[in-house]
Design an enzyme around this catalytic site. Structure first.
Site, short mmCIF file in Angstrom:
data_model
loop_
_atom_site.label_atom_id
_atom_site.label_comp_id
_atom_site.label_asym_id
_atom_site.label_seq_id
_atom_site.Cartn_x
_atom_site.Cartn_y
_atom_site.Cartn_z
N CYS A 30 0.84 -1.20 0.00
CA CYS A 30 0.00 0.00 0.00
C CYS A 30 0.87 1.26 0.00
O CYS A 30 1.56 1.50 -0.98
CB CYS A 30 -1.00 -0.04 1.15
N HIS A 66 -3.19 -4.87 1.76
CA HIS A 66 -2.56 -5.15 3.06
C HIS A 66 -2.55 -6.67 3.28
O HIS A 66 -3.50 -7.21 3.85
CB HIS A 66 -3.37 -4.48 4.18
N GLU A 70 -1.07 -8.39 5.36
CA GLU A 70 -1.01 -8.80 6.78
C GLU A 70 -2.40 -8.85 7.42
O GLU A 70 -2.57 -9.42 8.49
CB GLU A 70 -0.07 -7.86 7.56
N1 GLN Z 1 -3.66 6.43 1.03
C1 GLN Z 1 -2.38 6.17 1.61
C2 GLN Z 1 -1.29 6.97 0.91
O1 GLN Z 1 -1.54 7.50 -0.12
C3 GLN Z 1 -2.06 4.69 1.58
C4 GLN Z 1 -3.04 3.95 2.45
C5 GLN Z 1 -2.50 2.67 3.00
O2 GLN Z 1 -1.30 2.45 3.11
N2 GLN Z 1 -3.43 1.86 3.43
O3 GLN Z 1 -0.18 7.06 1.38
#
Ligand code: GLN
Length: 173
Positions: free
Chosen positions: A61, A146, A148
């Site tokens: 992410c 994610h 995890e």
């Molecule tokens: N929206 C976050 C970003 O742009 C990422 C979100 C996440 O890691 N769950 O950094």
């Protein structure tokens, strides 16, 4: 999850924490905040060196965003932040990943990015709505979700298996 796949976990906050790591996970969070922390602690260069030595890295992410061309410049991709929409667009999906045997992974997406553009060395492992959400380039693995949060250890197992299999990633400018 790291312990579950038989490895020891260590939090990385300053460059010295990187010493002797067999693999690095850059987790989810907020890429803006993580950028400030990396700058404050001088972590960018030591992370680049670790990647050049072939250490496997998994970015999840916001961690995927940190690896991209505009941030650490290690993964030859451009990411689009919050690509699926804001909080309301957090969702779960079953994603088939190339190189991960045993059926699709249940993936939790939280204000997730997608890969908007990528270079020829980047292998797309999985997609949602036709957008790449899992990619690999040498010893770098990055996913929009994610792993995890779903009790599925296969990506973390893959990360450990990549140890020693790394090839030098091409850093983009
Ligand atoms: N929206 C976050 C970003 O742009 C990422 C979100 C996440 O890691 N769950 O950094």
């Amino acid at each position: 999850m790291v312990r579950r796949v038989g490895a020891q976990a260590r939090e990385v906050r300053v460059p010295a924490d990187l010493d002797g790591l067999d693999a690095l996970i850059i987790p989810g969070g907020e890429s803006t905040v993580m950028t400030l922390g990396i700058e404050r602690e001088g972590l960018a260069e030591p992370i680049r060196e670790l990647v050049e030595r072939g250490t496997p890295v998994l970015g999840t992410c916001a961690g995927m965003i940190m690896l991209d061309r505009e941030h650490l410049g290690l993964l030859d991709v451009s990411t689009r932040r919050n690509a699926f929409g804001r909080q309301i667009r957090s969702f779960e999906a079953d994603v088939e990943l190339a190189g991960v045997e045993g059926g699709p992974m249940h993936a939790v997406f939280i204000r997730a990015p997608w890969v908007a553009e990528h270079g020829p060395q980047v292998e797309v492992l999985g997609r949602v709505e036709d957008h790449p959400v899992a990619v690999r380039q040498g010893n770098l693995l990055a996913v929009s979700f994610h792993p995890e949060l779903a009790a599925d250890p296969r990506l973390h197992e893959l990360l450990l298996e990549m140890n020693g299999a790394g090839q030098r990633p091409v850093a983009a400018g």
